[in-house]
Design an enzyme around this catalytic site. Structure first.
Site, short mmCIF file in Angstrom:
data_model
loop_
_atom_site.label_atom_id
_atom_site.label_comp_id
_atom_site.label_asym_id
_atom_site.label_seq_id
_atom_site.Cartn_x
_atom_site.Cartn_y
_atom_site.Cartn_z
N SER A 189 5.19 -27.54 -3.97
CA SER A 189 6.29 -28.13 -3.21
C SER A 189 5.82 -28.69 -1.87
CB SER A 189 7.38 -27.08 -2.96
OG SER A 189 7.79 -26.48 -4.15
N1 SAH Z 1 6.71 -22.60 -5.66
C1 SAH Z 1 5.76 -23.42 -6.37
C2 SAH Z 1 6.46 -24.61 -6.96
C3 SAH Z 1 5.92 -24.92 -8.31
S1 SAH Z 1 6.89 -26.08 -9.24
C4 SAH Z 1 4.63 -23.82 -5.47
O1 SAH Z 1 4.80 -23.77 -4.25
O2 SAH Z 1 3.57 -24.17 -5.97
C5 SAH Z 1 8.01 -25.01 -10.08
C6 SAH Z 1 7.41 -23.98 -10.99
O3 SAH Z 1 8.49 -23.42 -11.73
C7 SAH Z 1 6.41 -24.50 -12.01
O4 SAH Z 1 5.23 -23.78 -11.90
C8 SAH Z 1 7.10 -24.24 -13.35
O5 SAH Z 1 6.21 -23.89 -14.39
C9 SAH Z 1 8.01 -23.08 -13.01
N2 SAH Z 1 9.15 -22.90 -13.90
C10 SAH Z 1 9.95 -23.84 -14.49
N3 SAH Z 1 10.88 -23.26 -15.24
C11 SAH Z 1 10.67 -21.92 -15.15
C12 SAH Z 1 11.29 -20.78 -15.74
N4 SAH Z 1 12.34 -20.87 -16.56
N5 SAH Z 1 10.81 -19.55 -15.42
C13 SAH Z 1 9.74 -19.41 -14.60
N6 SAH Z 1 9.11 -20.44 -14.03
C14 SAH Z 1 9.56 -21.68 -14.30
#
Ligand code: SAH
Length: 215
Positions: free
Chosen positions: A60
């Site tokens: 993010s």
């Molecule tokens: N907070 C993270 C953002 C990553 S993007 C950072 O700072 O790097 C969002 C993440 O949510 C991705 O890694 C994706 O795989 C995860 N995600 C999407 N749907 C999900 C679900 N149902 N359960 C767990 N993780 C999920």
């Protein structure tokens, strides 16, 4: 590229965009964001932009990490003891939270991302992070387990009731909601009642919350 001056410029940019919580700004200043990226991208770590972390996912944007964290802390009033994060991804947002709250519980559906994130928490000496490889749309289901705060870094089309059900009294949920058009929502449980207050904040762009898990 990872110099103090580059990081300071990022903090100034976050302040210019309206982030005011000094504790949050301080934690961002002192957290090495370049450790959460592949080496080829680490020179861009202190830009205020989201960046790819593989598997079609993104780290993010610092502004949104700062905003969501300050909203969560501000709406909670006191110190947050237990916080659930949906979407560990690189672990950057997790690491920011871990320095500001008691315990962080973080769920990720893509196993290789979780494994890399775990290694980073170890490197940074963060011991109050608990990880699960699961579909975070179901939260962290455990009898009697509630969270003072829940933060989702993936966007569902509708807020899963499993998440609001796991909010402790006065608990706070910060979550992007929607499909093409998303907005950041703040949902607060009214005391220990079933009543929830919902407030729509700003327009955002997150990867979708997907169901199931992947290895
Ligand atoms: N907070 C993270 C953002 C990553 S993007 C950072 O700072 O790097 C969002 C993440 O949510 C991705 O890694 C994706 O795989 C995860 N995600 C999407 N749907 C999900 C679900 N149902 N359960 C767990 N993780 C999920």
């Amino acid at each position: 590229m990872t110099s103090q001056r580059t990081r300071e410029r990022l903090i100034q940019r976050l302040m210019d965009r309206g982030v005011t919580n000094l504790q949050v700004l301080d934690v961002i200043r002192n957290t090495p964001r370049h450790l959460f990226l592949d080496e080829a991208l680490s020179h861009r770590a202190y830009e205020d932009s989201s960046l790819p972390i593989g598997h079609g996912q993104t780290l993010s944007q610092p502004y949104i990490v700062a905003r969501m964290t300050e909203i969560l802390l501000g709406a909670a009033g006191g110190k947050l003891q237990r916080v659930l994060e949906v979407g560990t991804g690189s672990g950057y947002q997790t690491s920011i939270l871990a320095q500001l709250v008691g315990e962080v519980y973080s769920v990720e559906r893509i196993k290789p991302l979780q494994d890399k994130a775990r290694e980073r928490f170890r490197q940074l000496g963060l011991r109050n992070v608990h990880l699960r490889h699961a579909d975070g749309g179901f939260g962290w289901p455990e009898p009697g387990t509630k969270f003072d705060g829940i933060l989702s870094t993936a966007a569902p089309r509708f807020v899963p009731s499993e998440l609001t059900d796991q909010l402790a009294p006065n608990g706070v949920l910060v979550i992007p909601v929607g499909d093409q058009q998303q907005d950041l929502q703040l949902i607060i449980r009214d005391g220990d009642s079933d009543k929830l207050f919902t407030q729509k904040l700003e327009a955002v762009k997150f990867v979708p919350l997907l169901s199931g898990t992947s290895r």
